[in-house]
Design a protein around this motif. Structure first.
Motif, PDB file in Angstrom:
ATOM      1  N   PHE A 153     -66.901  35.382-103.811  1.00  0.00           N
ATOM      2  CA  PHE A 153     -65.605  35.301-104.882  1.00  0.00           C
ATOM      3  C   PHE A 153     -64.735  36.322-105.432  1.00  0.00           C
ATOM      4  CE2 PHE A 153     -68.647  31.578-105.708  1.00  0.00           C
ATOM      5  CZ  PHE A 153     -67.416  30.464-104.899  1.00  0.00           C
ATOM      6  N   PRO A 154     -64.086  37.312-103.851  1.00  0.00           N
ATOM      7  CA  PRO A 154     -64.271  38.324-104.339  1.00  0.00           C
ATOM      8  C   PRO A 154     -63.360  39.195-106.019  1.00  0.00           C
ATOM      9  CG  PRO A 154     -63.490  37.907-101.838  1.00  0.00           C
ATOM     10  CD  PRO A 154     -63.917  36.801-102.841  1.00  0.00           C
ATOM     11  N   ALA A 155     -62.187  37.364-106.463  1.00  0.00           N
ATOM     12  CA  ALA A 155     -61.028  38.008-107.678  1.00  0.00           C
ATOM     13  C   ALA A 155     -62.583  37.857-109.088  1.00  0.00           C
ATOM     14  CB  ALA A 155     -59.869  36.835-106.651  1.00  0.00           C
ATOM     15  N   TRP A 156     -63.336  36.452-108.615  1.00  0.00           N
ATOM     16  CA  TRP A 156     -63.788  36.756-109.876  1.00  0.00           C
ATOM     17  C   TRP A 156     -64.668  37.176-110.386  1.00  0.00           C
ATOM     18  CZ3 TRP A 156     -69.024  33.280-109.467  1.00  0.00           C
ATOM     19  CH2 TRP A 156     -69.152  33.415-110.918  1.00  0.00           C
TER      20      TRP A 156
END
Length: 92
Positions: free
Chosen positions: A38-41
């Protein structure tokens, strides 16, 4: 702060990694897995530790067997139920 759904995802990733490595997972490996999945997390190692501790996982330190055995690794061991007791190493 992470939401309950995020905590569930951390536990799922931790269980998957622990299943592949003798029932334990290092904190850096789990942090990297969370960020890759989850790159945006933006979960922090402290939040990961809080989630795993709240779920009954035990913080441990062990010697790395692959490569240099002098290297000590910190991480978490999966809680196991033995004789009705929860223990990270499966000992009664």
């Amino acid at each position: 702060m992470t939401s309950p759904d995020d905590a569930g995802l951390v536990l799922l990733l931790a269980r998957a990694l622990a299943a592949a490595s003798e029932g334990r997972v290092s904190t850096p490996a789990l942090t990297a897995a969370c960020r890759a999945a989850f790159p945006a997390w933006h979960v922090t190692p402290g939040e990961i530790g809080a989630i795993l501790s709240a779920a009954g996982w035990h913080h441990r330190q062990w010697r790395e067997r692959r490569g240099n055995p002098a290297i000590r690794v910190r991480g978490y061991a999966v809680p196991e139920e033995v004789d009705g007791k929860i223990n990270g190493w499966g000992q009664p």
